[in-house]
Design an enzyme around this catalytic site. Structure first.
Site, PDB file in Angstrom:
ATOM      1  N   SER A   2       4.422   4.664  -4.553  1.00  0.00           N
ATOM      2  CA  SER A   2       3.253   5.232  -5.237  1.00  0.00           C
ATOM      3  C   SER A   2       2.960   6.674  -4.860  1.00  0.00           C
ATOM      4  CB  SER A   2       2.007   4.380  -4.949  1.00  0.00           C
ATOM      5  OG  SER A   2       1.782   4.274  -3.553  1.00  0.00           O
ATOM      6  N   ASP A  26      -8.398   6.619  -2.787  1.00  0.00           N
ATOM      7  CA  ASP A  26      -8.805   5.234  -2.584  1.00  0.00           C
ATOM      8  C   ASP A  26      -8.625   4.918  -1.099  1.00  0.00           C
ATOM      9  OD1 ASP A  26      -6.068   4.779  -2.245  1.00  0.00           O
ATOM     10  OD2 ASP A  26      -5.778   3.920  -4.233  1.00  0.00           O
ATOM     11  N   HIS A  79      -4.375   5.833  -0.713  1.00  0.00           N
ATOM     12  CA  HIS A  79      -3.702   7.005  -1.271  1.00  0.00           C
ATOM     13  C   HIS A  79      -4.510   8.290  -1.109  1.00  0.00           C
ATOM     14  CE1 HIS A  79      -2.088   3.484  -3.481  1.00  0.00           C
ATOM     15  NE2 HIS A  79      -0.944   4.111  -3.246  1.00  0.00           N
TER      16      HIS A  79
END
Length: 361
Positions: free
Chosen positions: A52, A337, A340
């Protein structure tokens, strides 16, 4: 007296204009220098593999819950686009591509809107929640590195059909390959699922992961890669979600030690690969960048280092971010978040990568 004041004001205004002009010239010159970097280094494009940290939306096309194609992700992109990037804006690979003068954003290879022209400047094969261990990807039904490499071969076929064999081979040969993953192997696999922790001690598992990484790099080399940036792990124990689960306000030292050891073993493995493959490989140490930003937040413009911008900032991740409010200014936060980073933190990483490219390739 009035005339003197007028003269003084005119002089001050003139000085201010000169100062602003000089600043603008410096910024313009720096931008020109960056935009020429790709051509100076003969970098044709960027080809990205990982999780990610570098996935611009490949997971949107997969049957997995690990997606970010909904608000508040992408809040600070143009028109608040929810592209699938796990942050408020662009990823470090996007920002690096801009710094090199390639393009503003690296698209997902699985994006149905991908244009043939995009193949010439690079794509990302990365998949959120993936890892060096194929089991990590299997647990969440995302693209393993072997599957990402399979898509690289598909990319080469499409590129060859578009520009011909010679141009396609040159494009891949002069590409900057990027490999960024490893976090999920620990926080979603080893320390959560029983399989690997029964099979390996932590250090044995790290050795296993670096062997997997080496095999992936050898495969990239077989497919034509000559230049590669490998991104290390961040301080895992300082992620807000990890701290929440561990029930501590401070960083979890044990997990930071795991990340530090993994990074050390990665670097050792890269030394051997540089020699055996005769390949240019740069190592990006993001651990130290996060450490500096956490210890000296004011230097980087941060005011919040302990929690994320979304919701409580302590547990929200992926689908649990839906409907959550966000902080007023994400640029003051290290994390978007609970796992991340924000685009601001990614920009710090990107700037460091750009420096690495200048020194290494």
């Amino acid at each position: 007296m009035t005339s003197i004041r007028v003269v003084v004001m005119v002089v001050m205004a003139t000085v201010a204009v000169f100062a602003l002009t000089e600043k603008a010239i410096c910024v313009h010159a720096r931008n020109i220098h960056h935009s020429q970097l790709a051509s100076q280094k003969n970098i044709s494009c960027m080809l990205v593999f990982g999780d990610s940290s570098v996935d611009p939306g490949n997971n949107n096309r997969l049957k997995t819950s690990f997606k970010a194609n909904f608000p508040p992700y992408g809040k600070n992109l143009a028109n608040g686009q929810c592209t699938g990037r796990f942050t408020n804006g662009r990823l470090p690979t996007d920002l690096t591509a801009e710094s090199l003068g390639i393009k503003m954003m690296i698209p997902a290879f699985l994006d149905p809107k991908l244009k043939k022209e995009d193949l010439l400047t690079g794509v990302s094969f990365a998949s959120s929640a993936s890892g060096y261990d194929n089991l990590t990807a299997q647990l969440t039904n995302v693209l393993s590195v072997s599957k990402q490499l399979e898509y690289l071969r598909h990319y080469k076929i499409h590129l060859r059909e578009f520009v011909g064999k010679k141009k396609a081979e040159e494009t891949v040969k002069n590409a900057l390959f990027v490999l960024s993953m490893g976090t999920n192997d620990f926080i979603q696999n080893y320390f959560i699922e029983p399989n690997r922790s029964k099979e390996f001690t932590v250090e044995q598992y790290i050795d296993y992961l670096t062997i997997c990484m080496a095999e992936d790099i050898k495969e990239m080399h077989n497919e034509g890669a000559t230049r590669l940036v490998v991104v290390g792990l961040p301080p895992l124990g300082c992620m807000p979600l990890v701290k929440t689960i561990s029930g501590t306000a401070g960083c979890v030292d044990r997990l930071n030690s795991v990340a530090f050891l993994m990074n050390s073993k990665i670097q050792d493995k890269l030394v051997a690969l540089r020699s055996s493959l005769r390949m240019k490989i740069g190592y990006e140490d993001i651990y130290i960048l996060f450490e500096r930003a956490t210890k000296f937040p004011k230097k980087y413009g941060f005011t919040e280092t302990a929690k994320g911008c979304v919701g409580s900032g302590e547990i929200e991740l992926g689908e649990t971010c839906k409907g959550q409010s966000t902080c007023k200014d994400p640029s003051k936060y290290i994390f978007w978040d609970s796992v991340h980073p924000t685009e601001k933190m990614y920009k710090i990483i990107s700037d460091d990568v750009t420096g690495l490219v200048k020194r290494t390739f």
